[in-house]
Write a protein that holds these residues in place. Structure first.
Motif, PDB file in Angstrom:
ATOM      1  N   ASP A 221      -4.959   9.156   7.003  1.00 32.57           N
ATOM      2  CA  ASP A 221      -3.773   9.598   6.087  1.00 32.57           C
ATOM      3  C   ASP A 221      -3.532  11.146   6.116  1.00 32.57           C
ATOM      4  O   ASP A 221      -2.521  11.468   5.266  1.00 32.57           O
ATOM      5  CB  ASP A 221      -3.841   9.040   4.778  1.00 32.57           C
TER       6      ASP A 221
ATOM      7  N   GLU B 170       0.744  -1.206   0.059  1.00 35.45           N
ATOM      8  CA  GLU B 170       0.115   0.059   0.080  1.00 35.45           C
ATOM      9  C   GLU B 170       0.724   1.366   0.030  1.00 35.45           C
ATOM     10  O   GLU B 170       0.579   2.214  -0.648  1.00 35.45           O
ATOM     11  CB  GLU B 170      -1.089  -0.095   1.070  1.00 35.45           C
TER      12      GLU B 170
ATOM     13  N   LEU C  19      -7.816   2.544  -0.597  1.00 33.77           N
ATOM     14  CA  LEU C  19      -9.310   2.895  -0.351  1.00 33.77           C
ATOM     15  C   LEU C  19     -10.162   2.482  -1.672  1.00 33.77           C
ATOM     16  O   LEU C  19     -11.147   2.013  -1.475  1.00 33.77           O
ATOM     17  CB  LEU C  19      -9.518   4.293   0.287  1.00 33.77           C
ATOM     18  N   HIS C  20      -9.420   3.063  -2.654  1.00 34.42           N
ATOM     19  CA  HIS C  20     -10.360   2.966  -3.901  1.00 34.42           C
ATOM     20  C   HIS C  20     -10.406   1.492  -4.347  1.00 34.42           C
ATOM     21  O   HIS C  20     -11.276   1.062  -4.734  1.00 34.42           O
ATOM     22  CB  HIS C  20      -9.565   3.626  -5.120  1.00 34.42           C
TER      23      HIS C  20
ATOM     24  N   TYR D  41      -1.701   7.157  -1.513  1.00 35.63           N
ATOM     25  CA  TYR D  41      -2.357   7.027  -0.265  1.00 35.63           C
ATOM     26  C   TYR D  41      -3.812   6.689  -0.333  1.00 35.63           C
ATOM     27  O   TYR D  41      -4.802   6.103   0.685  1.00 35.63           O
ATOM     28  CB  TYR D  41      -2.237   8.084   0.953  1.00 35.63           C
ATOM     29  N   LEU D  42      -4.499   7.022  -1.608  1.00 40.76           N
ATOM     30  CA  LEU D  42      -5.861   6.803  -1.801  1.00 40.76           C
ATOM     31  C   LEU D  42      -5.836   5.192  -2.497  1.00 40.76           C
ATOM     32  O   LEU D  42      -7.284   4.788  -2.572  1.00 40.76           O
ATOM     33  CB  LEU D  42      -6.639   7.921  -2.530  1.00 40.76           C
TER      34      LEU D  42
ATOM     35  N   SER E 156     -10.256   5.425   7.692  1.00 37.65           N
ATOM     36  CA  SER E 156     -10.485   6.068   6.315  1.00 37.65           C
ATOM     37  C   SER E 156      -9.390   6.820   6.125  1.00 37.65           C
ATOM     38  O   SER E 156      -8.385   6.762   6.620  1.00 37.65           O
ATOM     39  CB  SER E 156     -11.732   6.734   6.230  1.00 37.65           C
ATOM     40  N   GLN E 157      -9.410   7.351   4.902  1.00 35.35           N
ATOM     41  CA  GLN E 157      -8.659   8.402   4.397  1.00 35.35           C
ATOM     42  C   GLN E 157      -8.194   9.461   5.061  1.00 35.35           C
ATOM     43  O   GLN E 157      -6.992   9.986   4.990  1.00 35.35           O
ATOM     44  CB  GLN E 157      -8.997   8.910   2.820  1.00 35.35           C
ATOM     45  N   TYR E 158      -9.015   9.811   6.026  1.00 37.13           N
ATOM     46  CA  TYR E 158      -8.776  10.860   6.808  1.00 37.13           C
ATOM     47  C   TYR E 158      -7.623  10.636   7.881  1.00 37.13           C
ATOM     48  O   TYR E 158      -6.884  11.553   8.496  1.00 37.13           O
ATOM     49  CB  TYR E 158     -10.031  11.334   7.605  1.00 37.13           C
TER      50      TYR E 158
ATOM     51  N   TRP F 159     -11.751  13.560  -4.914  1.00 37.21           N
ATOM     52  CA  TRP F 159     -11.751  12.140  -4.867  1.00 37.21           C
ATOM     53  C   TRP F 159     -13.290  11.972  -4.632  1.00 37.21           C
ATOM     54  O   TRP F 159     -13.872  11.093  -5.435  1.00 37.21           O
ATOM     55  CB  TRP F 159     -10.836  11.409  -4.184  1.00 37.21           C
TER      56      TRP F 159
ATOM     57  N   ILE G 140      -8.787  14.780  -1.237  1.00 33.45           N
ATOM     58  CA  ILE G 140      -9.777  13.935  -0.830  1.00 33.45           C
ATOM     59  C   ILE G 140     -11.187  14.515  -1.195  1.00 33.45           C
ATOM     60  O   ILE G 140     -11.982  13.828  -1.706  1.00 33.45           O
ATOM     61  CB  ILE G 140      -9.835  13.709   0.809  1.00 33.45           C
TER      62      ILE G 140
ATOM     63  N   ARG H 285      -3.451  16.821   1.047  1.00 35.86           N
ATOM     64  CA  ARG H 285      -4.367  15.754   1.251  1.00 35.86           C
ATOM     65  C   ARG H 285      -5.909  16.254   1.206  1.00 35.86           C
ATOM     66  O   ARG H 285      -6.632  15.397   0.633  1.00 35.86           O
ATOM     67  CB  ARG H 285      -3.838  14.738   1.898  1.00 35.86           C
TER      68      ARG H 285
END
Length: 197
Positions: A57, A28, A37-38, A33-34, A53-55, A82, A79, A75
């Motif tokens: 990161d 990963e 998640l994707h 960094y997404l 989640s992405q938060y 995204w 986000i 970021r």
């Protein structure tokens, strides 16, 4: 974990999937960094629940010094875009921040230590994070403000009482499902009156 169990317990598990994100693996980390998640997004017609989640990161990377400021600072804008792309492609996003007070956090951590069946959940690093409670809260406030958008607004839920947080999250889910108004897929043409012999 508790709110996921209580709110989603009545849903058909075939159309619902929980993904828990931990510290990134080496694979990963070799991607943006997404990426991780994707890869875990629900397919059309499914409900996907991201536990963390992405938060992370943004906030954890920032407070643990895992990346320089110029990396984590950009970021939130990534986000937002995204999430805009996901919504444009048909995904409904419900973002929930479970806001636990410092005293409630203390009680929950102590309960984990005191209860042999919950002790496995506790890590000494939890105390280091707790010592920086106000820094974490401030960082989350900043990222929530930066990433709450018309297409993917944040919902800050008071989480000191389990019944309050579960009711609030369930209400948000029901409201989202009503807006989506899901329907069964259309059947093949010519099935009406067909007899199986």
């Amino acid at each position: 974990d508790g709110v996921i169990r209580s709110v989603f317990a009545g849903l058909n598990p075939q159309g619902c999937r929980v993904v828990s994100f931990r510290a990134p693996t080496s694979t990963e980390l070799a991607h943006d960094y997404l990426w991780r998640l994707h890869a875990e997004l629900p397919a059309r017609g499914e409900i996907g629940i991201f536990n963390r989640s992405q938060y992370e990161d943004v906030v954890a990377v920032r407070l643990l010094g895992l990346a320089p400021e110029q990396v984590w600072r950009r970021r939130p804008a990534h986000i937002v875009e995204w999430e805009r792309m996901l919504v444009d492609e048909g995904t409904t996003i419900v973002k929930v921040f479970l806001n636990v007070s410092r005293e409630e956090q203390r009680q929950r951590l102590q309960e984990r230590i005191d209860d042999p069946e919950k002790r496995w959940k506790f890590r000494r690093a939890d105390l280091e994070v707790r010592a920086r409670f106000r820094e974490y809260l401030s960082a989350y406030e900043e990222v929530i403000e930066q990433t709450s958008s018309e297409h993917a607004p944040w919902h800050v839920v008071p989480a000191d009482r389990n019944w309050v947080k579960s009711t609030a999250v369930a209400t948000l889910l029901v409201e989202a499902l009503r807006r989506i108004d899901p329907e069964l897929p259309e059947p093949e043409d010519g099935l009406a009156g067909l007899r199986v012999t």
